[in-house]
Design an enzyme around this catalytic site. Structure first.
Site, PDB file in Angstrom:
ATOM      1  CB  CYS A 165      -0.949   0.030   1.091  1.00 14.39           C
ATOM      2  SG  CYS A 165      -2.000   1.469   1.333  1.00 14.39           S
ATOM      3  CG  ASN A 191      -0.561  -5.887  -9.547  1.00 22.43           C
ATOM      4  OD1 ASN A 191      -0.507  -5.082  -8.777  1.00 22.43           O
ATOM      5  ND2 ASN A 191      -1.849  -5.926 -10.317  1.00 22.43           N
ATOM      6  CD  GLU A 204       0.542   1.055 -16.397  1.00 26.72           C
ATOM      7  OE1 GLU A 204       0.199   1.348 -17.558  1.00 26.72           O
ATOM      8  OE2 GLU A 204       0.206   1.469 -15.375  1.00 26.72           O
ATOM      9  N   GLY A 224      -5.953  -5.297 -11.784  1.00 30.71           N
ATOM     10  CA  GLY A 224      -6.621  -4.281 -10.900  1.00 30.71           C
ATOM     11  C   GLY A 224      -7.374  -3.358 -11.822  1.00 30.71           C
TER      12      GLY A 224
END
Length: 327
Positions: A97, A199, A201, A223
């Site tokens: 995060c 993960n 782009e 995502g």
């Protein structure tokens, strides 16, 4: 394997439900559950991950893995054990995060400057849960830079993480393109026995293939690409089979079908979101859809200044009837 990413403030259980209905996703990871200095009561988990009340699966049957965020090994372990008791589909640990508030309180990506602590957190969690209970982790390439990316990944794996998702950017890089897939390849070479998931782009089926070729990872986490294009996971699977996006599942990706998804999303948020926030939630998703659908751009401009839920709902039903009639 295709995973649906956790996206704090956007991809909650309602949107998990909607996107997994479309198909192509093998597993979801929830928004993070903040762990500080206490064992959380079950209601905290079920509020963020209501799928725990239904076998830890979305209504369409896709497993959901709750994610914990914190820096205290003992407290993280205690809460992971609670998740096991609640029947969770494993536990994921957040070391990626980038939010300033989270990082200031020693959570998320800031811990990537402390590989030893990463190891200790995962090891404590691994010891606290049953042997067959899955423990995974999500990380970025680093905090200020990616110099310790491989070291951090090895620390997580050695601590007992069975799967590792790597977002191919540092915290400092935020979400700015490009994603540095080649650095995931460096981690892949160092951790040949760990399930590694790439993960960052992945917006199209072509991106997915290039990411796989560059990183050496068969599994991907989607995502923002799935938020923009609900048919992305199906498109990726179709491309692997030699079909086009449209051939894969036209009913899942054309605009009339997306309008029905928007209507169902509105119904769900209307049950649980305060009226003053409902329009914002719908426009938040509609804004992302603009990147894939010209119709979404027109719809967003029409609704941009509308806050009255009754007007939003009238527009949704009116347009849905129109597109259903035309089809």
């Amino acid at each position: 394997m295709l995973l649906l990413a956790p996206m704090e403030g956007l991809l909650d259980h309602s949107l998990r439900d909607i996107l997994t209905r479309v198909g192509g996703i093998d597993r979801c990871v929830s928004e993070f559950i903040r762990v500080t200095d206490q064992l959380l009561p079950p209601r905290v988990y079920t509020r963020i991950v209501p799928e725990l009340l239904h076998g830890s699966r979305t209504p369409s049957g896709v497993p959901v893995r709750p994610q914990l965020l914190g820096s205290d090994p003992a407290c993280m372990a205690e809460n992971a054990a609670r998740l096991a008791e609640l029947g969770a589909f494993g536990v994921d640990l957040n070391f990626g995060c980038p939010a300033k508030t989270v990082n200031r309180h020693r959570g998320g990506a800031v811990l990537l400057d402390e590989p030893e602590l990463l190891h200790d957190i995962v090891a404590a969690v691994r010891r606290s849960v049953p042997a067959g209970f899955a423990v995974s982790a999500k990380m970025r390439l680093g905090y200020a830079d990616d110099a310790r990316a491989v070291e951090c990944a090895c620390a997580l794996a050695e601590g007992g993480a069975q799967e590792l998702v790597v977002h191919a950017r540092t915290r400092a890089q935020g979400y700015r393109p490009p994603a540095h897939w080649a650095r995931i390849a460096d981690i892949r070479r160092a951790l040949s026995d760990t399930v590694l998931i790439a993960n960052g782009e992945i917006w199209t089926a072509e991106d997915a293939e290039r990411c796989r070729q560059t990183t050496g990872c068969e599994s991907l986490m989607l995502g923002r690409g799935m938020i923009r294009d609900p048919g992305l996971a199906l498109a990726i699977r179709a491309a692997q089979a030699g079909a086009t996006h449209a051939d894969a599942a036209p009913e899942a990706v054309d605009w009339p079908s997306v309008r029905l998804l928007l209507l169902e999303f509105w119904r769900q948020i209307s049950w649980r979101v305060a009226p003053r926030h409902r329009a914002g939630r719908l426009k938040q998703w509609l804004s992302s859809l603009r990147g894939r659908y010209p119709e979404a751009r027109a719809a967003f401009e029409r609704l941009r200044l509308v806050q009255d839920p009754a007007l939003i709902e009238a527009w949704l039903f009116e347009e849905t009837r129109a597109t259903t009639t035309l089809s």
